[in-house]
Design a protein around this motif. Structure first.
Motif, PDB file in Angstrom:
ATOM      1  N   GLU A   1     -16.378  54.930  29.603  1.00 22.36           N
ATOM      2  CA  GLU A   1     -15.086  55.553  29.831  1.00 22.36           C
ATOM      3  C   GLU A   1     -14.207  54.831  30.855  1.00 22.36           C
ATOM      4  O   GLU A   1     -13.002  54.797  30.739  1.00 22.36           O
ATOM      5  N   CYS A   2     -14.817  54.281  31.913  1.00 24.24           N
ATOM      6  CA  CYS A   2     -14.002  53.673  32.974  1.00 24.24           C
ATOM      7  C   CYS A   2     -13.677  52.222  32.672  1.00 24.24           C
ATOM      8  O   CYS A   2     -13.028  51.552  33.474  1.00 24.24           O
ATOM      9  N   GLY A   3     -14.121  51.726  31.519  1.00 19.81           N
ATOM     10  CA  GLY A   3     -13.771  50.363  31.151  1.00 19.81           C
ATOM     11  C   GLY A   3     -14.601  49.302  31.850  1.00 19.81           C
ATOM     12  O   GLY A   3     -14.219  48.145  31.876  1.00 19.81           O
TER      13      GLY A   3
ATOM     14  N   CYS B   1     -26.617  59.816  38.502  1.00 17.15           N
ATOM     15  CA  CYS B   1     -25.759  60.880  37.955  1.00 17.15           C
ATOM     16  C   CYS B   1     -25.569  60.762  36.451  1.00 17.15           C
ATOM     17  O   CYS B   1     -24.570  61.235  35.908  1.00 17.15           O
TER      18      CYS B   1
ATOM     19  N   ILE C   1     -19.060  48.692  22.268  1.00 16.23           N
ATOM     20  CA  ILE C   1     -17.782  49.311  21.906  1.00 16.23           C
ATOM     21  C   ILE C   1     -17.071  48.502  20.823  1.00 16.23           C
ATOM     22  O   ILE C   1     -16.571  49.042  19.845  1.00 16.23           O
TER      23      ILE C   1
ATOM     24  N   GLU D   1     -26.034  54.454  42.790  1.00 12.48           N
ATOM     25  CA  GLU D   1     -25.506  55.824  42.965  1.00 12.48           C
ATOM     26  C   GLU D   1     -25.112  56.417  41.616  1.00 12.48           C
ATOM     27  O   GLU D   1     -25.341  57.593  41.346  1.00 12.48           O
ATOM     28  N   MET D   2     -24.486  55.584  40.774  1.00 11.27           N
ATOM     29  CA  MET D   2     -24.048  56.069  39.458  1.00 11.27           C
ATOM     30  C   MET D   2     -25.254  56.457  38.601  1.00 11.27           C
ATOM     31  O   MET D   2     -25.226  57.450  37.874  1.00 11.27           O
TER      32      MET D   2
ATOM     33  N   GLN E   1     -16.030  49.543  35.212  1.00 10.96           N
ATOM     34  CA  GLN E   1     -15.816  49.434  36.653  1.00 10.96           C
ATOM     35  C   GLN E   1     -16.971  50.026  37.462  1.00 10.96           C
ATOM     36  O   GLN E   1     -16.842  50.186  38.669  1.00 10.96           O
ATOM     37  N   ALA E   2     -18.065  50.377  36.789  1.00 13.95           N
ATOM     38  CA  ALA E   2     -19.185  51.076  37.443  1.00 13.95           C
ATOM     39  C   ALA E   2     -18.686  52.334  38.144  1.00 13.95           C
ATOM     40  O   ALA E   2     -18.978  52.611  39.297  1.00 13.95           O
ATOM     41  N   MET E   3     -17.878  53.108  37.436  1.00 13.03           N
ATOM     42  CA  MET E   3     -17.285  54.303  38.023  1.00 13.03           C
ATOM     43  C   MET E   3     -17.602  55.571  37.238  1.00 13.03           C
ATOM     44  O   MET E   3     -17.203  56.653  37.653  1.00 13.03           O
ATOM     45  N   CYS E   4     -18.246  55.455  36.066  1.00 13.37           N
ATOM     46  CA  CYS E   4     -18.347  56.676  35.267  1.00 13.37           C
ATOM     47  C   CYS E   4     -19.751  56.983  34.753  1.00 13.37           C
ATOM     48  O   CYS E   4     -20.006  58.093  34.305  1.00 13.37           O
ATOM     49  N   ALA E   5     -20.659  56.025  34.769  1.00 15.41           N
ATOM     50  CA  ALA E   5     -22.038  56.269  34.331  1.00 15.41           C
ATOM     51  C   ALA E   5     -22.127  56.766  32.886  1.00 15.41           C
ATOM     52  O   ALA E   5     -22.978  57.580  32.556  1.00 15.41           O
TER      53      ALA E   5
ATOM     54  N   ASP F   1     -23.443  50.652  44.310  1.00 13.57           N
ATOM     55  CA  ASP F   1     -22.594  51.482  43.448  1.00 13.57           C
ATOM     56  C   ASP F   1     -23.328  51.876  42.173  1.00 13.57           C
ATOM     57  O   ASP F   1     -23.336  53.039  41.775  1.00 13.57           O
TER      58      ASP F   1
ATOM     59  N   VAL G   1     -22.432  61.871  28.096  1.00 14.16           N
ATOM     60  CA  VAL G   1     -21.526  62.759  28.845  1.00 14.16           C
ATOM     61  C   VAL G   1     -22.042  64.186  28.802  1.00 14.16           C
ATOM     62  O   VAL G   1     -22.845  64.527  27.932  1.00 14.16           O
TER      63      VAL G   1
ATOM     64  N   ARG H   1     -19.495  46.607  26.582  1.00 13.98           N
ATOM     65  CA  ARG H   1     -18.327  46.141  25.817  1.00 13.98           C
ATOM     66  C   ARG H   1     -18.732  45.712  24.402  1.00 13.98           C
ATOM     67  O   ARG H   1     -18.021  45.977  23.432  1.00 13.98           O
TER      68      ARG H   1
END
Lengths: 106, 391
Positions: free
Chosen positions: A39-41, A73, A29, A69-70, A43-47, A66, A106, A26
């Motif tokens: 990208e996911c703000g 990737c 950014i 795993e991220m 949430q540990a969802m986008c790596a 989590d 990305v 953050r």
């Protein structure tokens, strides 16, 4: 105030004072540090806030399942010091930290 | 190479397009036009952390305001586009200003589908789209009295799970099942059972007659059979419609979205459409469709930015679709795109932890993987689908 130093893949550095409770992702950014997408703000969802931790004054949280795993990737390959910037919060986890940014998110 | 790019819409898609163009070395003008007066922000937290109060409006910002200046992106907020003149290659703004473009990008997004029901205009009836919507909903949910949610989709259910902490919650769904259009029965049932365990009353297969009011404010939702469900807040979340009016008015092909080819180009060579508003031939679904997700918005934005700057983007947009939703404490993720008729195969389900993995198959091939609390399986599926897409 806690300090975050970002080292770009090209070698240039910028140091930023971070609000307590604000993450490495953050802070980048809000301050226009290129090289972190988030990208996911957070949430540990986008790596896409992958960083390599070079040094830290403080105690970083354990890598959660989590996050683990991220990190497998990420666009630039994971290394021993890889973390997601969204999981590292100023004040809560460190007083100062230096992170190296990967070439690609990305 | 064109000199001036105009981007209509300053949401996730528009902002990503503008920023990526600069990052990729675009030297011409970039005009980014946002209808809302707020600085460009992220919408996903509106039904999550922002609504709960865990995140502030600063946390929503897509990037700090001064960065648009630094990157010489001409951002205009609180400004809409009145018309596009494709002959002259200009757009006319709401203030009367006229901008010339060499390339134009529609990133106009989508709007909540309106409920046509008597009483839909009453105070206390909410939709969730903008930061103002979330602010007024938050106040409303903190008032005493129950809340009724019309529509059992991802967005409404995210909010319902939060509202359940504050008072009684009823979800009304016309179809036989919540999330029926977007998830396998296995995954939808798991979410449904979890939400019920939070105390949410889910009622499927219902008909609606009207929303009842008392001195202009909502007091109840009346079902087709006359049953009255008292409510001080009603949240309407029955899907979204593409913002394709402007495109239609300037003669571009629209058909439930702005029609683009596999390279995200409209019927006009120098006009593109990206994000929620774009209807494109999906490599993964095998049909023309619109996709409403952050991933779709940002990957399409990067694709078009690459096209306009001569990158190595490939002949067609082929990023793997993925999606996430927080349902209470459960993290739901979808990799790929399944259609309602695609087969479902339950791979793993641990009712205690909530962990669930469901594969979706079409003609024997895995085309999507739905997971709950299983980030590893999700990421694995994304990698696998990316290899498929590259073939």
């Amino acid at each position: 105030m806690p300090t975050i130093t970002y080292i770009h893949s090209g070698g240039s550095e910028e140091s930023i004072e971070a609000e307590a409770g604000t993450s490495v992702m953050r802070t980048a950014i809000l301050n226009g540090v290129d090289g972190i997408v988030g990208e996911c703000g957070g949430q540990a969802m986008c790596a896409t806030c992958h960083v390599f931790v070079r040094s830290v004054d403080g105690e970083l949280p354990e890598i959660s399942d989590d996050e683990d795993e991220m990190l497998d990737c990420t666009a630039d390959e994971r290394q021993g010091e890889s973390r997601l910037g969204c999981q590292l919060r100023a004040g809560d986890h460190f007083e100062s930290i230096t992170v190296v940014l990967p070439e690609r998110q990305v | 190479m064109p000199d001036s790019i105009v981007i209509i819409g300053a949401g996730q898609a528009g902002v990503t397009a503008a920023v990526t163009l600069r990052e990729r070395g675009w030297e011409g003008e970039i005009h980014l036009i946002g209808e809302e007066s707020a600085a460009p922000y992220q919408r996903p937290p509106l039904s999550k952390g922002y609504l709960s109060g865990a995140e502030s409006s600063d946390d929503l910002l897509l990037r700090a305001g001064h960065l648009f200046e630094r990157d010489q992106i001409q951002l205009r907020t609180g400004v809409s586009v009145r018309r596009v003149d494709r002959e002259a290659r200009t757009v006319e703004l709401s203030g009367g200003e006229v901008l010339a473009y060499d390339a134009l990008i529609f990133a106009t997004g989508s709007a909540p589908r309106a409920l046509t029901l008597p009483g839909a205009e009453l105070d206390g009836v909410h939709v969730i789209r903008t930061v103002q919507d979330a602010d007024s909903l938050r106040q409303s949910l903190h008032r005493a009295g129950g809340s009724v949610f019309i529509g059992g989709g991802f967005l409404g259910l995210e909010v319902a799970a939060q509202a359940a902490k504050l008072g009684s919650v009823t979800v009304l769904e016309l179809a036989p099942q919540i999330l029926g259009r977007v998830l396998s029965r296995e995954s939808a049932s798991a979410i449904s059972a979890y939400l019920e365990s939070l105390g949410i009353n889910i009622r499927c297969g219902v008909q609606l007659r009207e929303i009842e009011g008392d001195v202009g404010s909502v007091s109840a939702v009346v079902l087709g059979d006359g049953e009255r469900i008292p409510a001080s807040s009603v949240v309407v979340s029955i899907g979204a419609v593409p913002r394709d009016e402007l495109a239609s008015e300037c003669g571009l092909e629209v058909n439930g979205g702005i029609v683009v080819d596999s390279g995200l180009r409209t019927s006009d060579e120098m006009i593109f459409a990206i994000g929620d508003c774009a209807k494109y031939p999906s490599l993964f679904a095998g049909i023309d469709m619109r996709v409403e997700s952050v991933q779709n918005a940002t990957d399409q934005a990067r694709y078009v930015a690459s096209v306009l700057t001569g990158g190595d983007h490939g002949p067609r947009y082929s990023a793997v679709p993925w999606f996430w939703s927080h349902q209470g404490e459960r993290k739901l993720q979808i990799a790929g795109i399944a259609l309602p008729d695609d087969e479902a195969r339950l791979v793993e389900h641990d009712t205690e932890s909530g962990k669930l993995v469901v594969e979706r198959l079409r003609g024997g091939d895995v085309v999507a993987v739905e997971t709950i609390n299983a980030a590893g399986a999700h990421m694995k599926a994304r990698r696998l689908l990316a290899e498929m897409g590259a073939r």
